[in-house]
Design an enzyme around this catalytic site. Structure first.
Site, mmCIF file in Angstrom:
data_model
loop_
_atom_site.group_PDB
_atom_site.id
_atom_site.type_symbol
_atom_site.label_atom_id
_atom_site.label_comp_id
_atom_site.label_asym_id
_atom_site.label_seq_id
_atom_site.Cartn_x
_atom_site.Cartn_y
_atom_site.Cartn_z
ATOM 1 N N TYR A 96 3.303 5.441 11.609
ATOM 2 C CA TYR A 96 3.525 4.061 12.061
ATOM 3 C C TYR A 96 4.364 3.200 11.120
ATOM 4 O O TYR A 96 4.607 2.046 11.394
ATOM 5 C CB TYR A 96 2.186 3.365 12.356
ATOM 6 C CG TYR A 96 1.192 3.401 11.207
ATOM 7 C CD1 TYR A 96 1.302 2.515 10.136
ATOM 8 C CD2 TYR A 96 0.138 4.314 11.195
ATOM 9 C CE1 TYR A 96 0.395 2.538 9.100
ATOM 10 C CE2 TYR A 96 -0.777 4.345 10.162
ATOM 11 C CZ TYR A 96 -0.650 3.460 9.115
ATOM 12 O OH TYR A 96 -1.542 3.489 8.084
ATOM 13 N N HIS B 207 -3.797 4.569 4.508
ATOM 14 C CA HIS B 207 -4.932 3.632 4.436
ATOM 15 C C HIS B 207 -6.106 4.289 3.699
ATOM 16 O O HIS B 207 -6.664 3.738 2.755
ATOM 17 C CB HIS B 207 -5.357 3.206 5.843
ATOM 18 C CG HIS B 207 -6.637 2.441 5.877
ATOM 19 N ND1 HIS B 207 -6.764 1.188 5.317
ATOM 20 C CD2 HIS B 207 -7.857 2.767 6.367
ATOM 21 C CE1 HIS B 207 -8.018 0.773 5.473
ATOM 22 N NE2 HIS B 207 -8.701 1.706 6.100
ATOM 23 N N ARG C 293 0.853 -1.195 0.000
ATOM 24 C CA ARG C 293 0.000 0.000 0.000
ATOM 25 C C ARG C 293 0.886 1.241 0.000
ATOM 26 O O ARG C 293 1.447 1.606 1.023
ATOM 27 C CB ARG C 293 -0.908 -0.020 1.246
ATOM 28 C CG ARG C 293 -2.076 0.948 1.176
ATOM 29 C CD ARG C 293 -2.749 1.072 2.534
ATOM 30 N NE ARG C 293 -1.928 1.851 3.443
ATOM 31 C CZ ARG C 293 -1.959 1.736 4.781
ATOM 32 N NH1 ARG C 293 -2.730 0.854 5.346
ATOM 33 N NH2 ARG C 293 -1.181 2.492 5.537
#
Ligand SMILES: [Mg+2]
Length: 352
Positions: A262, A253, A249
């Site tokens: 993160y 998100h 990815r």
């Protein structure tokens, strides 16, 4: 290439060879470039308050385009929320995809006379679409249709009960179902190593007694090979398949997320070296099937198509507020009549 064993594992299939269908690969590249252009614009629209929360498909172009090109018109597609290119290739106009992400349910009213009219809308709850896909596959089997059902999900969905229940029933009932997992290695902020202790997601097919295939999701020709095989198998009554397409990815998100909080920049940088669009473009260039002037013309075309879609999206008249009640019941219950009357009065003279 594929054995008839209960499940087989393929880390990677041959990417390009002399027998490649170059016109199909060029078509795939063009769709991948278009959806990347669209995706960038969609994020910008959200950032400027013209679109709701949006799930980018950056890095998933080979997966979502591969699905769109492998599906046949009479198949069924049950998407999750990063399948914009598949929806587009099934016949959903780009402006309608924006409409959906803009919070307007009319974006899910897929055009009649297109394959998309057989498909389900985006699924936001994680993995619940897989049980619905198993239901559609059961119907297809009972009605002796030679159609496959392709359902997609992310890696996070593979920890849900719905995922296992769908695979289980697909195995027991020999359903014409293909479940494709876009393993982009992050489920919001949860990395793959915390998602499962399984050797791979494809291994999860073993418990259901169906075939599992792990494929490089950044490799468009490999995606076509695997999906052509699995969907054809389903259409011919030869059972279900779990496909794990390994990608990364490259985006947050959704636009409501900030992945820099993160995950390491070095990891993202390394993933960009494997990204699918440049990879296919380079392969086409190396084989003499794509030139610099074609690239320039296509990028101009993509920008024009996306700009047109944005204009159409922004010019849509507001949704009639009574729509939120009119499609829930065949006959509106008495208890909701008063609410509908109030909503109708707020429709501002528009048909309600
Ligand atoms: Mg994921």
């Amino acid at each position: 290439m594929f054995s008839s064993a209960p499940y087989t594992m393929h880390e990677r299939l041959p990417s390009l060879d002399s027998n490649s269908d170059w016109s199909r690969l060029i078509q795939a590249y063009q769709a991948m470039a278009l959806i990347r252009c669209f995706d960038k614009k969609a994020v910008n629209l959200q950032r400027t308050g013209q679109l709701g929360t949006y799930a980018s498909c950056l890095g998933a172009e080979a997966i979502t385009v591969g699905a769109g090109l492998s599906l046949e018109n009479h198949d069924y597609f049950v998407p999750y929320y990063r399948d914009h290119a598949t929806q587009y290739l099934r016949g959903v106009p780009l402006y309608q995809i924006l409409q959906y992400w803009g919070g307007d349910e009319r974006g899910n009213a897929f055009p009649a006379q297109t394959p998309a009219v057989r498909d389900l809308p985006n699924c936001v709850p994680i993995a619940s679409q897989l049980t619905q896909a198993a239901g559609i596959a059961t119907k297809a089997k009972l009605c002796h249709e030679s159609a496959a059902v392709l359902a997609t999900c992310g890696d996070g969905a593979t920890s849900r009960g719905d995922f296992y229940e769908s695979l289980n029933v697909a195995g027991v009932w020999q359903l014409p179902l293909v479940v494709m997992v876009n393993n982009n290695q992050w489920a919001i902020s949860v990395p793959g190593r915390l998602q499962t202790a399984s050797q791979s997601i494809a291994h999860k097919a073993e418990a259901a007694g169906i075939e599992g295939i792990r494929v490089d999701g950044n490799d468009l020709p490999a995606m076509l090979d695997v999906l052509d095989y699995a969907l054809d198998k389903a259409r011919h009554g030869k059972g279900a398949t779990l496909v794990e397409a390994v990608s990364y990815r490259l985006s947050d998100h959704t636009t409501a997320d900030d992945a820099s909080r993160y995950r390491k920049a070095s990891e993202l940088h390394a993933a960009w070296q494997r990204e699918p669009v440049a990879r296919l473009r380079q392969a086409l260039v190396d084989a003499g099937h794509w030139q610099a002037d074609q690239e320039k013309q296509w990028q101009t075309h993509c920008q024009q198509e996306v700009d047109k879609a944005v204009q159409t999206y922004l010019q849509q008249p507001p949704q009639v507020p009574t729509d939120m009640l009119d499609y829930l019941y065949e006959t509106l219950p008495e208890s909701l009549q008063a609410q509908r009357t109030v909503l109708s009065e707020h429709a501002g003279g528009r048909h309600a």
